[in-house]
Scaffold this motif. Structure first.
Motif, PDB file in Angstrom:
ATOM      1  N   VAL A   1      35.050  -3.040  32.925  1.00 47.98           N
ATOM      2  CA  VAL A   1      34.689  -4.141  32.031  1.00 47.98           C
ATOM      3  C   VAL A   1      34.393  -3.679  30.605  1.00 47.98           C
ATOM      4  N   GLY A   2      34.168  -2.392  30.467  1.00 45.24           N
ATOM      5  CA  GLY A   2      33.854  -1.923  29.125  1.00 45.24           C
ATOM      6  C   GLY A   2      34.333  -0.516  28.905  1.00 45.24           C
ATOM      7  N   MET A   3      34.587  -0.195  27.658  1.00 43.07           N
ATOM      8  CA  MET A   3      34.978   1.183  27.320  1.00 43.07           C
ATOM      9  C   MET A   3      34.688   1.434  25.845  1.00 43.07           C
ATOM     10  N   THR A   4      34.654   2.702  25.499  1.00 44.29           N
ATOM     11  CA  THR A   4      34.427   3.078  24.106  1.00 44.29           C
ATOM     12  C   THR A   4      35.533   4.028  23.676  1.00 44.29           C
ATOM     13  N   VAL A   5      36.149   3.708  22.522  1.00 44.73           N
ATOM     14  CA  VAL A   5      37.299   4.492  22.065  1.00 44.73           C
ATOM     15  C   VAL A   5      36.962   5.190  20.746  1.00 44.73           C
ATOM     16  N   THR A   6      37.362   6.455  20.655  1.00 48.54           N
ATOM     17  CA  THR A   6      37.109   7.230  19.451  1.00 48.54           C
ATOM     18  C   THR A   6      38.410   7.856  18.960  1.00 48.54           C
ATOM     19  N   GLU A   7      38.610   7.815  17.640  1.00 48.78           N
ATOM     20  CA  GLU A   7      39.776   8.501  17.080  1.00 48.78           C
ATOM     21  C   GLU A   7      39.459   9.977  16.986  1.00 48.78           C
ATOM     22  N   VAL A   8      40.313  10.805  17.572  1.00 47.32           N
ATOM     23  CA  VAL A   8      40.081  12.248  17.518  1.00 47.32           C
ATOM     24  C   VAL A   8      41.379  12.942  17.106  1.00 47.32           C
ATOM     25  N   LYS A   9      41.268  14.206  16.827  1.00 51.86           N
ATOM     26  CA  LYS A   9      42.455  15.009  16.554  1.00 51.86           C
ATOM     27  C   LYS A   9      42.544  16.059  17.651  1.00 51.86           C
ATOM     28  N   GLY A  10      43.703  16.210  18.237  1.00 48.12           N
ATOM     29  CA  GLY A  10      43.841  17.126  19.352  1.00 48.12           C
ATOM     30  C   GLY A  10      44.643  18.348  19.007  1.00 48.12           C
TER      31      GLY A  10
ATOM     32  N   SER B   1      56.082  19.275  11.667  1.00 46.62           N
ATOM     33  CA  SER B   1      55.897  20.118  10.493  1.00 46.62           C
ATOM     34  C   SER B   1      56.298  19.285   9.291  1.00 46.62           C
ATOM     35  N   GLU B   2      55.496  19.302   8.265  1.00 43.45           N
ATOM     36  CA  GLU B   2      55.766  18.507   7.079  1.00 43.45           C
ATOM     37  C   GLU B   2      55.939  19.420   5.883  1.00 43.45           C
ATOM     38  N   THR B   3      56.518  18.861   4.807  1.00 42.09           N
ATOM     39  CA  THR B   3      56.585  19.654   3.582  1.00 42.09           C
ATOM     40  C   THR B   3      55.917  18.848   2.490  1.00 42.09           C
ATOM     41  N   TYR B   4      55.298  19.549   1.564  1.00 42.14           N
ATOM     42  CA  TYR B   4      54.723  18.875   0.414  1.00 42.14           C
ATOM     43  C   TYR B   4      55.104  19.678  -0.812  1.00 42.14           C
ATOM     44  N   ARG B   5      55.937  19.089  -1.643  1.00 43.86           N
ATOM     45  CA  ARG B   5      56.391  19.780  -2.841  1.00 43.86           C
ATOM     46  C   ARG B   5      56.952  21.161  -2.509  1.00 43.86           C
ATOM     47  N   GLY B   6      57.740  21.223  -1.442  1.00 39.28           N
ATOM     48  CA  GLY B   6      58.453  22.459  -1.149  1.00 39.28           C
ATOM     49  C   GLY B   6      57.703  23.425  -0.255  1.00 39.28           C
ATOM     50  N   THR B   7      56.414  23.188  -0.057  1.00 38.32           N
ATOM     51  CA  THR B   7      55.666  24.070   0.833  1.00 38.32           C
ATOM     52  C   THR B   7      55.600  23.439   2.216  1.00 38.32           C
ATOM     53  N   GLU B   8      56.140  24.152   3.217  1.00 39.42           N
ATOM     54  CA  GLU B   8      56.109  23.596   4.558  1.00 39.42           C
ATOM     55  C   GLU B   8      54.738  23.839   5.176  1.00 39.42           C
ATOM     56  N   TYR B   9      54.331  22.971   6.052  1.00 38.72           N
ATOM     57  CA  TYR B   9      53.068  23.200   6.765  1.00 38.72           C
ATOM     58  C   TYR B   9      53.100  22.426   8.063  1.00 38.72           C
ATOM     59  N   LYS B  10      52.365  22.961   9.029  1.00 38.85           N
ATOM     60  CA  LYS B  10      52.297  22.272  10.316  1.00 38.85           C
ATOM     61  C   LYS B  10      50.998  21.490  10.379  1.00 38.85           C
ATOM     62  N   VAL B  11      51.101  20.238  10.769  1.00 42.02           N
ATOM     63  CA  VAL B  11      49.880  19.511  11.072  1.00 42.02           C
ATOM     64  C   VAL B  11      49.536  19.890  12.501  1.00 42.02           C
ATOM     65  N   GLU B  12      48.576  20.812  12.646  1.00 39.51           N
ATOM     66  CA  GLU B  12      48.299  21.366  13.984  1.00 39.51           C
ATOM     67  C   GLU B  12      47.455  20.425  14.821  1.00 39.51           C
ATOM     68  N   PHE B  13      46.770  19.532  14.158  1.00 38.63           N
ATOM     69  CA  PHE B  13      45.928  18.598  14.900  1.00 38.63           C
ATOM     70  C   PHE B  13      46.620  17.249  14.994  1.00 38.63           C
ATOM     71  N   VAL B  14      46.866  16.845  16.211  1.00 41.58           N
ATOM     72  CA  VAL B  14      47.611  15.619  16.469  1.00 41.58           C
ATOM     73  C   VAL B  14      46.639  14.461  16.676  1.00 41.58           C
ATOM     74  N   PRO B  15      46.923  13.306  16.093  1.00 45.30           N
ATOM     75  CA  PRO B  15      46.031  12.158  16.322  1.00 45.30           C
ATOM     76  C   PRO B  15      46.041  11.763  17.805  1.00 45.30           C
ATOM     77  N   LYS B  16      44.865  11.644  18.349  1.00 36.25           N
ATOM     78  CA  LYS B  16      44.697  11.215  19.744  1.00 36.25           C
ATOM     79  C   LYS B  16      43.575  10.194  19.788  1.00 36.25           C
ATOM     80  N   LEU B  17      43.444   9.551  20.908  1.00 31.81           N
ATOM     81  CA  LEU B  17      42.293   8.676  21.131  1.00 31.81           C
ATOM     82  C   LEU B  17      41.525   9.196  22.325  1.00 31.81           C
ATOM     83  N   LYS B  18      40.199   9.156  22.222  1.00 28.68           N
ATOM     84  CA  LYS B  18      39.354   9.495  23.380  1.00 28.68           C
ATOM     85  C   LYS B  18      38.826   8.182  23.951  1.00 28.68           C
ATOM     86  N   VAL B  19      39.110   7.946  25.191  1.00 31.39           N
ATOM     87  CA  VAL B  19      38.640   6.725  25.854  1.00 31.39           C
ATOM     88  C   VAL B  19      37.539   7.124  26.830  1.00 31.39           C
TER      89      VAL B  19
END
Ligand SMILES: Nc1ncnc2c1ncn2[C@@H]1O[C@H](COP(=O)(O)OP(=O)(O)O)[C@@H](O)[C@H]1O
Ligand SMILES: Nc1ncnc2c1ncn2[C@@H]1O[C@H](COP(=O)(O)OP(=O)(O)O)[C@@H](O)[C@H]1O
Ligand SMILES: Nc1ncnc2c1ncn2[C@@H]1O[C@H](COP(=O)(O)OP(=O)(O)O)[C@@H](O)[C@H]1O
Lengths: 458, 112, 458, 458, 112, 112
Positions: free
Chosen positions: E26-35, E43-61
């Protein structure tokens, strides 16, 4: 930069060309048997030149106002969609202006305004006429027409947002500004330069482009939205629409004000001459926009329970699109009626396309396509010069012609592209957002939300 | 030691915080969460489509306390976080094996 | 759109009306016993017409710049308040322009500029004079006056933000643009058209509206803020102010630049003529704004320990409001002094109203009310034409008259509304934010903050 | 405000000065032995006055467009940096315009345009010439030059962002607008007023300021970025660059459109006269910007794998900077080539400075410095009037002179400041963000992210 | 009583929520977390510099349930949150001493 | 199995993450939180009114590990998250009954 002029020689203030004119006349005055006439000629020339200068100033400034509308469209589209696609939408709008300007220079202008047998122009490409005719007015006319073409292109961007491949969008943008828009434009406006369109020949009234620009964009948007299909989760399995709120209504509001601002360049600027007529056009433009916003808000309040912001904003734009065709030939009272009708119409139109499961995140089809058609009809109905069945007939013919040509060509174009390279991104990409996959960027850096969580590493 | 976790209404953070301080709590950690439960969210419309925001913004307040303080802290929440309406939230009490303060490397109750 | 003109016939560049003038003259020249005079007349007419065209271009463009100020006000108000009320503030500003334009068309313009016995106009409603007089200048003058009215209205929006019912705000907006603003306007500016105000009769100096527009808005804001009361939690039980930081100072900065930009239309445009005077006005406007920002920043640095951003921004606006009355009749050096004083004054004024527990989230009362009064006085004190006790007296009289009339009527209006329908939203709504309750919208969609937490379901 | 004019007396439309001219002439006509000449003189005067009015309108509006560019720069700089420094960047831009206007009024204008022996001006400070010469054109010219000075100043802001003390930035801003910019300006543009620069004497072509404004700003940015050093964590210990994504690319896009818009005032406005030349300039400006954006996007796509948004935006600006010098003396085709080259160049330039570990968060050095130099060279290479070695030599000389003077003085200035008061904030402050430490503000209030976590207490 | 915590993919919240409701929650609590884990971020680039976003958006239920319901809830997660690809997440089950509903001051299972 | 939770300074996430990886941790979950404790927040002013931001931005790092690894993980935090100044944060160790990997339905230590 031009050197500062000392006030002592007031005459010097007239641009050198004006001086030439005067001197020429002075000489003539000496030679001529009747100095009176010669001098009259010189004066008339100088006066004509002054008017010409005023026309240049007005037209260039109007073009610049229209150019800023690109920022307005970007903000409205970004704000009414989700953050994960913001960069992609910005890039599409930047390309509409960039590719559009170049494509219109290369091909579009010639097709729209070059010498034509009624169906499309075949000359005057790449501003080539200047070499032969040396008339700088060509440049003023060209820049004004170019920003119009870019406006038509950018209308589609919002309707296909959040699910269309960037590469495909660029192809579309070139196709519309180079071919689809100019061809129809040549039918209605070609004779403004060297063309001679069959539609204008019939007396079609579309002063600033309710049909030529807005419906063209709107019907292209309809074709695109239909071919690409709705965003994932936009409709339930039973086909009931599900809300997908935009991520920033402040952007949307700012975008609307910028469009309202730029629209004075769009409508009043379409005189491309510094005349007294711009005042009536400005008044009509403002009253219709105001009436549109009001009508849409009231309609939403009555039928959707609350004064919905994005509907109200669509209403203001609907009023602007609606008055565009008739802004120079209706009285202010009529402008208010046109705006009120457009504002109410746009709300129902948005709900209609929703029910038909055509997903248009920003309402471009309703605002530009539907209200563009309404405005074109209204320009006939409320024509200050009187209305006849012939006028209405011609207006309807133009409306239908625009729909058939644009929807036909664009639907085919999108279908072909979809069948070949594919128009839509993968579901995975759509869920993650186009920004990361298409551009490798994110619109909002990590620390918008906090310190550097997900902090970046080389 | 125990961890006392409470889900509360965001706008009551101030009063909860002061109450806890008075109850002798020196530290706490707060997390923004979304809650789902009996309290139903506002229903909103967007361009004519109605929708319910089913997840209500809440705050999770975590307090680690010595066994002795648990009851005091719990009742502090019951007082300072209550409005009597659906959605006031819950208090969870869970066991904790150990606490270490990073700065001083103290362990156990003295680290709280 | 107007057809492209071939350069061959330079004459053709002059708008057809100019041509008419010339031809008429040509004919006259033939008939007339003294062709010289006839020709002189024709030339003079053509020249006058050119000036007229320049006046139209300048006035319309100036009006458009002022219209964009609505975007500036929206951004400043949204940015200095909390995210949960952003949509509501946007809607209020959209309505100020929309309802304002319509209300001013319907009633306001006639009251402000119609034939009057000194206290308010009683004719010229709904642009009706055009039918009889056929003078397009009416349209140019009307659009310029309309955006001024909308500006006065929008000033109040920020002061009563985050706690006022949307429906009540709309009533207020209509009341101010239809009655309160026009009545005072008729006292000071009525004779610009067909009115004849008692205050202008005394030689009241307010070139672009420090009092007529800004103080009117400011005192309306004061009345509104007093009647509606402070936001929940804005003051401690002991009455000490508590900080309620705005949610986006980038919006506030952008808003300030847009206002600074638009203000050139507001001040220089008030010549409603293309003359050399616009240069001095532009210089004064810019210098006063710059001085205001600088003085406010220094004042904040000295008295509040740090160069506070919103105070600095208020300072720039204070400088702009301050120079508005005297922009055409003071020298640049004086403009700097006026701006410096306004910038320092606004900081203390904000602190003063805080201490009096009058909650004005954006400082509208201080910027527009207080600095509007200062600017009106300064227009007399620094009058390049020399200052006399009579001038100062008249300026003070105008300042007081504005306060009495506006604060009086608006305070009564808000009190009556509050006693009947109620001016303020419920505490529950105020805590949750007006966006959801009043509009059913949220300014920032779920995924501004993440993926679709609180994802929406049909 | 100016009173409404009744159409009956068309003549009245000419501004009173024009009336004076006419009446004077009328009188003359009577007195003069040869009325014909007298009348001719009067007419010529009236015509010259009309042109003068058009010049004022055009120049003031152009100046206003340039002023709005401050908003564009602010948005680009804020968007390409992190949220924790947004307020600081806004304040720097506000001060560039405020302090810049005042410093240029007090000192800068005189140094740049006062009577000079070729190296710097020594008079005409504080608009003092008006008292003696009574020429309002001074005001129009001054406001136009002032916004240019402010533009040069604001370029540096982005390059030293996120780590420079606010107090130091203000010192820099005054120094640049009061001394560094005006001195070089006097070499290239002094003779526009009373100066007589050695560089312009050689025929240096820089119509609107690729070097005079943009390179000056760009080389100042280079000096600043070198002296203050990179942001913490911007480069790994091995010196490899690490990405520090900006926090809002929507702001960046909006900023770009605003700059594109304002640039028409910057380039076409540099005629400071209402002539037909503004059309070609506008066309070139737009085509070069479009080509720049396209070339940068393609370059990024090819070399960085994806169509990067900030690179594309830098490309549009690179195209604008590139065409600034030659906008009035190259043909549209050449403008496209100039833009394409600038767009490609800027991408490699950004990567180059990254590799040299010079941290320029917004690419100001590449866009304004490098592409400003390119544009100045291109103005010679593509000169429609033909190109000679002498021309190229002069252009190169100007480019080098700008670098030597600006980089030299600014590097010394920053070094001295750094050695004395210190140019950089503490590591602790840099990590926490400048907003809180320098201004005591936060750009985004708590509830941007939620309800009032971290709620504020008195 | 137990606390069942699950780290899930954000876009699966809807399906997880419905599944849990059907399972009687009947109830739950959800939190935005990074996993951070086996699943590597884009992997993304910004102005020519590549980088990995190592923390993935997740939800904690977070769901607090009676002993009896634990297994049901766990298997509900296993069904509704699974895609079979790296990054599906984890379910953690931990002990809980007590639960109190703030509104009613009920304690124990009746407070859930 | 245990859950080791640490409250750390946001800008130390990088170093903490690397240190944990070296210590053999393969996964973790990070949450943005606001902390209240001995470390007092910056005092700010807004339009002349001073106020203290009493809640300091922190990160909560959660690592579930096998009994054996607990001490290693704890001391890794003590090293990588320490600055020695107020506000370094705390480490909490709490019991865990079970862990299940959603993707594979593995249970217990093998699921970590
Ligand atoms: N079983 C549960 N597990 C975890 N959190 C819960 C549970 N039940 C309720 N909550 C949290 O408590 C909040 C309040 O619960 P709700 O049922 O809405 O009102 P009340 O607690 O007054 O009965 C919810 O929003 C949710 O965050
Ligand atoms: N040891 C751990 N402690 C805490 N959270 C973990 C742990 N391992 C994984 N997680 C969480 O589970 C998520 C998914 O784990 P991952 O290894 O990426 O994929 P999978 O669970 O499919 O093996 C991670 O993003 C992280 O949030
Ligand atoms: N009793 C507690 N319960 C929960 N979290 C706590 C507790 N005490 C401190 N914290 C967390 O630890 C962080 C650091 O604690 P603080 O007292 O500021 O410094 P230190 O840990 O160095 O003594 C706080 O910001 C808070 O998030």
């Amino acid at each position: 930069m031009r050197a500062f002029r000392a006030p002592a020689t007031l005459r010097a203030y007239a641009s050198f060309r004006a001086l030439l004119a005067l001197t020429a006349a002075a000489l003539a005055a000496v030679a001529s048997p009747d100095p009176l006439l010669a001098q009259d000629a010189a004066t008339a020339e100088a006066i004509a030149l002054l008017q010409r200068h005023a026309d240049f100033v007005w037209t260039i400034l109007a073009a610049v106002l229209v150019l800023l509308m690109q920022a307005g469209f970007s903000l409205i589209e970004v704000g009414m969609t989700r953050a994960k696609n913001a960069v992609n939408i910005c890039m599409k709008n930047i390309m509409d202006l960039s590719m559009g300007s170049l494509a219109f220079w290369l091909v579009g202008f010639g097709i729209m305004f070059g010498p034509s047998g009624g169906w499309f122009g075949t000359g005057s490409f790449m501003l080539s006429d200047y070499a032969t005719e040396q008339d700088p007015w060509l440049y003023a006319f060209w820049i004004f027409q170019t920003v119009f073409a870019a406006t038509a292109a950018t209308i589609v961007s919002g309707a296909v947002a959040e699910r269309t491949k960037f590469s495909v969008y660029i192809m579309y943008s070139i196709f519309l500004t180079a071919i689809v828009y100019p061809v129809f434009g040549s039918w209605a406006w070609g004779s403004l330069y060297k063309g001679d369109g069959w539609l204008e020949g019939l007396g079609f009234i579309d002063f600033a482009g309710s049909t030529v620009v807005h419906s063209v964009g709107g019907w292209g948007a309809l074709a695109g939205a239909m071919v690409v299909g709705p965003r994932l989760g936009r409709f339930t399995v039973e086909g009931k629409p599900r809300a997908m709120p935009g991520h920033n209504l402040v952007y949307v509001t700012l975008g609307m004000f910028i469009l309202w601002f730029g629209w004075f360049g769009f409508n009043a600027g379409s005189t491309t001459a510094a005349t007294v007529d711009i005042a009536l056009i400005a008044v009509n433009t403002n009253l219709s926009a105001a009436a549109g916003a009001l009508a849409a808000m009231i309609t939403a309040w009555l039928f959707l329970k609350k004064p919905d912001a994005t509907m109200t904003i669509n209403g203001a734009l609907a009023g602007l699109v609606g008055i565009t065709a008739g802004c120079a030939n209706v009285v202010p009272g009529a402008a208010i009626l046109i705006g009120l009708a457009a504002g109410a119409l746009v709300v129902f139109s948005v709900l209609f396309f929703d029910r038909r499961q055509i997903d248009d995140p920003v309402g471009a089809i309703s605002v530009h396509g539907v209200c563009g058609a309404w405005g074109t009809l209204a320009a006939g109905l409320f024509n200050a010069g009187g209305v006849t069945l012939a006028i209405i007939g011609t207006q309807l013919l133009g409306i239908v012609a625009a729909f058939v040509w644009v929807f036909g060509t664009m639907f085919a174009f999108f279908k072909i592209v979809d069948a070949t390279v594919g128009m839509r991104v993968s579901a995975e990409e759509e869920i993650a957002g186009l920004d990361v996959f298409e551009h490798g960027n994110e619109a909002y850096g990590p620390d918008t939300f906090s310190a550097d969580v997900g902090g970046v590493t080389a | 030691m125990k961890k006392v976790e409470a889900i509360i209404r965001p706008h009551l953070l101030e009063s909860v915080k002061s109450a806890l301080q008075e109850a002798g709590v020196v530290g706490m950690t707060v997390t923004e969460v979304k809650g789902f439960g009996r309290q139903k969210g506002q229903s909103e419309t967007y361009r004519g489509t109605e929708y319910k925001v089913e997840f209500v913004p809440k705050l999770k307040v975590e307090v680690v306390v010595a066994e002795a303080l648990v009851e005091a802290v719990v009742s502090t929440f019951l007082v300072s976080a209550k409005t009597g309406k659906f959605g006031d939230g819950k208090v969870f009490v869970s066991p904790l094996d150990d606490v270490i303060r990073i700065r001083t490397e103290e362990r156990g109750e003295s680290a709280i």
